[in-house]
Design a protein around this motif. Structure first.
Motif, PDB file in Angstrom:
ATOM      1  N   GLN A 305       0.822  -1.213   0.000  1.00  0.00           N
ATOM      2  CA  GLN A 305       0.000   0.000   0.000  1.00  0.00           C
ATOM      3  C   GLN A 305       0.854   1.261   0.000  1.00  0.00           C
ATOM      4  O   GLN A 305       0.510   2.252  -0.661  1.00  0.00           O
ATOM      5  N   ARG A 308       3.542   1.483  -3.354  1.00  0.00           N
ATOM      6  CA  ARG A 308       2.917   1.717  -4.658  1.00  0.00           C
ATOM      7  C   ARG A 308       2.525   3.185  -4.849  1.00  0.00           C
ATOM      8  O   ARG A 308       2.261   3.624  -5.967  1.00  0.00           O
ATOM      9  N   ARG A 309       2.468   3.966  -3.758  1.00  0.00           N
ATOM     10  CA  ARG A 309       2.117   5.382  -3.876  1.00  0.00           C
ATOM     11  C   ARG A 309       3.275   6.224  -4.377  1.00  0.00           C
ATOM     12  O   ARG A 309       3.098   7.369  -4.766  1.00  0.00           O
ATOM     13  N   ARG A 324       1.947  -7.607  -3.037  1.00  0.00           N
ATOM     14  CA  ARG A 324       0.513  -7.876  -2.958  1.00  0.00           C
ATOM     15  C   ARG A 324       0.230  -9.378  -3.062  1.00  0.00           C
ATOM     16  O   ARG A 324      -0.520  -9.934  -2.246  1.00  0.00           O
ATOM     17  N   LYS A 373      -9.482  -4.071  -1.958  1.00  0.00           N
ATOM     18  CA  LYS A 373     -10.553  -3.141  -2.359  1.00  0.00           C
ATOM     19  C   LYS A 373     -11.678  -3.929  -3.014  1.00  0.00           C
ATOM     20  O   LYS A 373     -12.104  -3.676  -4.132  1.00  0.00           O
ATOM     21  N   SER A 662     -12.783  10.739 -10.994  1.00  0.00           N
ATOM     22  CA  SER A 662     -11.781  10.429 -12.017  1.00  0.00           C
ATOM     23  C   SER A 662     -11.710  11.536 -13.065  1.00  0.00           C
ATOM     24  O   SER A 662     -10.619  11.896 -13.534  1.00  0.00           O
ATOM     25  N   THR A 690     -11.188   4.461  -2.339  1.00  0.00           N
ATOM     26  CA  THR A 690      -9.790   4.399  -1.903  1.00  0.00           C
ATOM     27  C   THR A 690      -8.814   4.736  -3.022  1.00  0.00           C
ATOM     28  O   THR A 690      -7.866   5.519  -2.840  1.00  0.00           O
ATOM     29  N   ASP A 691      -9.022   4.147  -4.201  1.00  0.00           N
ATOM     30  CA  ASP A 691      -8.102   4.416  -5.319  1.00  0.00           C
ATOM     31  C   ASP A 691      -8.078   5.892  -5.680  1.00  0.00           C
ATOM     32  O   ASP A 691      -7.015   6.470  -5.960  1.00  0.00           O
ATOM     33  N   GLN A 694      -6.119   7.888  -2.996  1.00  0.00           N
ATOM     34  CA  GLN A 694      -4.681   7.664  -3.145  1.00  0.00           C
ATOM     35  C   GLN A 694      -4.134   8.407  -4.361  1.00  0.00           C
ATOM     36  O   GLN A 694      -3.020   8.927  -4.332  1.00  0.00           O
ATOM     37  N   GLN A 695      -4.928   8.466  -5.436  1.00  0.00           N
ATOM     38  CA  GLN A 695      -4.495   9.196  -6.618  1.00  0.00           C
ATOM     39  C   GLN A 695      -4.378  10.685  -6.325  1.00  0.00           C
ATOM     40  O   GLN A 695      -3.419  11.354  -6.735  1.00  0.00           O
TER      41      GLN A 695
END
Length: 859
Positions: A305, A308-309, A324, A373, A662, A690-691, A694-695
């Motif tokens: 987690q 990957r950011r 993962r 997720k 998005s 969540t995605d 994080q973006q």
């Protein structure tokens, strides 16, 4: 003969008089690291004789002038070596500076600091010990060791098959390596970076040598552990549990290649079978694999987690994907083979006798939920599974017992409860946080009778238990806002750094000029006088336990002899492996706690030092920004920035909907615009979002709080009429910050946008008291009406909204300078005319007019 005997006795007495100075009749023990101005500040006075005191003074050290004279309070009676004790409470004093305490009979404490920065750098300092414990390449020695590991035992492959498992950390002074402690250490380092990223610096490369590499050192160190865990879990159904065994214990030596395992320089690596193991006389009592598999799964999942950011290339992406995958396969192994995976003994009966695993699987389940997720149905299943594990071990068993076998219940804090509580609301959340509370209450019942507030049992690795218990108190306070146990929490922290009967910090070299270990049970110090900076030693043990241990021999006079007792024993002597040996996993858990202490600020409240008084926690760690004369404020909230500069901020709020997320993120990237997003706790905890969150974080947008449950603070028609109490406001806001914390944003957000954009003076005052600035959108346009639907009486179309912005910009000399223009991340399905679909043209138009878009914290 008789005359010679008399002469010998006289010389012996004279010699003792010269070499053993008189011990003081009383001492004052303090936290040698110092105290925060707003934190509880308590020292302990202890007398080795029958005496009492009534008052004490707080003295400014540079001037030797007393700045406060205070009551010594109630007598706490005898404890350990002391016949009488008092808790000296000076919490009301908050002025930064250098001080000491003294009593009327001349007893004086060591000098200590009061200041906001007293814990700064401590977590980074302890990373020195972690780097020193590296196997494979050791950056402290600038040399490699144990590069031939290892040959397999008990695995599905033939015994003595070679497998590459070089790397990781040595466990303590010996060079054994355990997956269970390494996984727990890696998780705590990762969690420290996740929760308190601003604490850590970048002074070392990935290999541990000096030199920045663009990544905080704590993440470099955690990755060193993750790399080894991946080697120990190399395929879907292979999991190894241990590297080397107690044949290692042949004596002091620096780490190199060890030739005494029967196969050259290779060391044995034990496969996790879930069955009893031991190559010689002694066997463990293993019943399964889950205790190790759960820890591995959690560490790898959290690593996935966080890493990957960060910007990645193709190789990094493969690594993130592998983290993962292996987190998931380890989790499946835990489900398939429930039970306890103990370490394997060798020629001695000592091993890690872990007897619990549901705490490990609880945390692993929560982290799988964070990683996958999943769709709603699968998420519900995972959440229910985690709750089931939580109910099977509500309180970590060592808390309920006054003794335990070595590492019998490990880790010493149930991390899963904290992470699970973040996923829950209402009664289910309270149920889990009450598990923490029950454990704290159990220890408190033991602790409240003595002046040190000591309730943690004196078993092997008592400092590790103390660190973990202090962290449990911290997490409970953060999750609930309940400050009942704040003084108790602080007392356990103070114990580690000098407020104990021996008056010593248990961390090598911390603080620099304080009483800390100098002769630990370590080859590095004993053979080469190498410092063990940052290493947390095992800590005091019960006198009855110490008396039964084998192979302990002190090699010098005991500097703490006057303070030993049947209650507890501690020696700063390399011959005492039971109390003075530093450990890798204990140090890693301390790094998390020190990071938490550096990051937080606590606002003092009346009676804050009493464990039975209630108050509210502070959210902010810094003072709020001063009023900016170029900005505009209304009822205490900043509503517009500098109107002389052609800058404005786009602000988006989110609670229930994110259908525009998005599109908005993509459009902002296209125009190279950084915006600001204020999100409720409900939004932050929604797995479907969540995605997106994080973006937004990766893209550098400001992500801040919008309340946890989107409460309406005051009446729509009578604005001064509050609909929430101060306690409700703080509890809700705290929960919002806990949710932000999951995305690494908690300590980065100094601004708060109220729910419904509706507030009054009281809300602004409460916010400011917590070190946060209330903000709101700039009035004059209809941008905030983009949530309305055609059935609403106040419905506004996107065309109407855009016209209102255009007209305002044209009619006012300052245009949109300093504007906070508010829109929504998503709207109800009934509104089909989405304003965010016009964002591309909107940004193009204003950028052509030379407006610059900035984040709200830059406005």
């Amino acid at each position: 003969m008789f005359a010679r005997l008399i002469l010998f006795i006289a010389l012996l007495v004279s010699s003792l008089a010269l070499t053993l100075p008189d011990e003081p009749s009383a001492v004052i023990r303090v936290n040698l690291l110092g105290y925060r101005p707003g934190s509880p500040k308590v020292a302990v006075w202890g007398s080795l004789a029958e005496q009492t005191i009534a008052q004490f003074q707080l003295v400014d050290e540079p001037t030797n002038q007393a700045v406060q004279q205070l009551s010594a309070g109630k007598e706490f009676g005898s404890y350990g070596p002391f016949q009488q004790t008092y808790r000296l409470d000076f919490s009301t004093f908050q002025k930064p500076g250098r001080y000491y305490l003294r009593t009327a009979d001349g007893v004086r404490s060591p000098t200590f600091w009061i200041g906001e920065n007293v814990y700064n750098g401590a977590a980074d300092f302890c990373l020195r010990y972690m780097r020193q414990q590296r196997s494979g390449y050791n950056p402290f020695l600038k040399d490699s060791c144990h590069t031939h590991d290892g040959y397999t035992m008990y695995g599905p492959m033939p015994d003595s098959t070679h497998i590459d498992v070089s790397g990781g950390w040595h466990d303590a002074t010996d060079y054994l390596q355990y997956v269970t402690t390494s996984a727990n250490a890696a998780y705590h380092l990762l969690a420290a970076f996740r929760d308190f990223p601003q604490v850590f610096t970048d002074g070392h490369q990935a290999n541990g040598l000096e030199g920045a590499n663009g990544q905080p050192d704590v993440l470099d160190e955690a990755k060193w552990g993750l790399d080894w865990l991946l080697k120990m879990h190399p395929t879907d159904d292979w999991l190894f549990n241990q590297l080397a065994d107690d044949r290692d214990h042949v004596g002091f030596r620096l780490p190199k290649e060890d030739p005494f395992y029967g196969k050259g320089f290779e060391r044995p690596v034990y496969f996790a079978t879930g069955q009893p193991q031991g190559l010689f006389k002694y066997k463990n009592r293993a019943t399964g694999v889950a205790s190790t598999a759960g820890k591995v799964s959690s560490a790898l999942a959290l690593g996935h987690q966080l890493i990957r950011r960060r910007p990645t290339d193709e190789t990094s992406q493969r690594y993130v994907d592998l983290l993962r995958k292996r987190s998931q396969t380890a989790y499946q192994l835990g489900l398939q083979k429930p039970g306890n995976c103990q370490t394997a003994p060798g020629r001695a009966p000592y091993f890690y006798e872990e007897d619990n695993y549901t705490d490990d699987m609880e945390l692993a389940t929560v982290e799988q939920l964070n990683v996958t997720k999943s769709a709603d149905k699968q998420s519900t299943t995972l959440l229910n599974t985690a709750l089931d594990f939580a109910h099977r071990e509500p309180v970590t068993p060592w808390i309920l017992n006054d003794t335990a076998r070595h590492y019998q219940w490990y880790p010493f804090v149930n991390v899963g409860h904290a992470e699970l509580a973040k996923k829950l609301t209402g009664n289910r959340r309270k149920t889990v946080t009450d598990f923490y509370k029950a454990g704290i209450e159990t220890i408190w019942k033991r602790a409240q009778q003595n002046a040190f507030y000591r309730g943690v049992p004196f078993i092997w690795c008592s400092n590790n238990l103390t660190t973990s218990f202090t962290t449990q108190c911290f997490w409970y306070r953060q999750l609930t806002g309940d400050r009942h146990y704040l003084a108790f929490e602080q007392a356990n922290f103070d114990w580690l750094f000098g407020c104990n009967p021996w008056g010593t910090s248990f961390v090598y070299g911390l603080p620099t000029n304080g009483d800390t270990p100098v002769d630990p049970h370590s080859s590095f110090t004993h053979l080469n006088n190498y410092p063990l900076d940052g290493g947390l030693v095992d800590g005091p043990i019960r006198g009855s336990i110490y008396g039964k241990l084998l192979g302990i021999e002190l090699h010098k006079p005991d500097a703490y002899a006057a303070f030993q007792s049947n209650v507890a024993v501690y020696h700063d002597d390399y011959g005492d492996y039971s109390t003075n040996e530093p450990t890798m996993d204990g140090t890693a858990t301390l790094i998390y706690l020190l990071a938490a202490k550096q990051a937080e600020r606590i606002t003092p409240t009346r009676n804050a030092t009493s464990p039975r008084k209630t108050s509210q926690p502070v959210i902010k760690q810094r003072q709020p920004t001063a009023i900016d004369p170029k900005s505009t404020y209304f009822k205490g909230a900043k509503i517009r920035g500098d109107t002389t500069r052609k800058r404005l901020a786009l602000v988006f709020t989110g609670d229930e909907f994110a259908d525009g997320g998005s599109t908005i993120a993509r459009t902002l990237r296209k125009h190279n615009v950084r915006a600001s997003f204020f999100l409720t706790g409900r939004f932050l905890r929604n797995p479907a979002f969540t995605d997106l969150i994080q973006q937004l974080v990766r893209d550098g947008h400001y992500v801040g709080p919008h309340s946890d449950q989107h409460l309406l603070y005051c009446d729509w028609t009578k604005r001064d009429s509050l609909l929430v109490s101060h306690e409700q406001f703080l509890t809700d806001l705290r929960a919002n910050y806990v949710a932000l914390n999951h995305f690494g944003q908690r300590y980065k957000t100094r601004l708060f946008l109220p729910p419904y954009e509706w507030y009054n003076d009281r809300i602004a005052t409460w916010t400011k008291a917590e070190g946060i600035q209330l903000i709101n959108y700039t009035p004059g346009t209809l941008s905030h009406a983009d949530y309305t639907t055609p059935t609403d009486r106040n419905y506004r179309s996107s065309e109407t909204i855009l016209q209102s912005i255009q007209q305002y910009e044209q009619k006012h000399p300052a245009g949109l300078n300093g504007f906070m223009l508010l829109m929504h991340l998503g709207t109800a399905p009934a509104r089909t005319d989405k304003l965010y679909t016009h964002l591309d043209d909107f940004l193009t138009d204003l950028q052509q007019k030379l407006y610059r878009f900035v984040r709200v914290d830059e406005l």
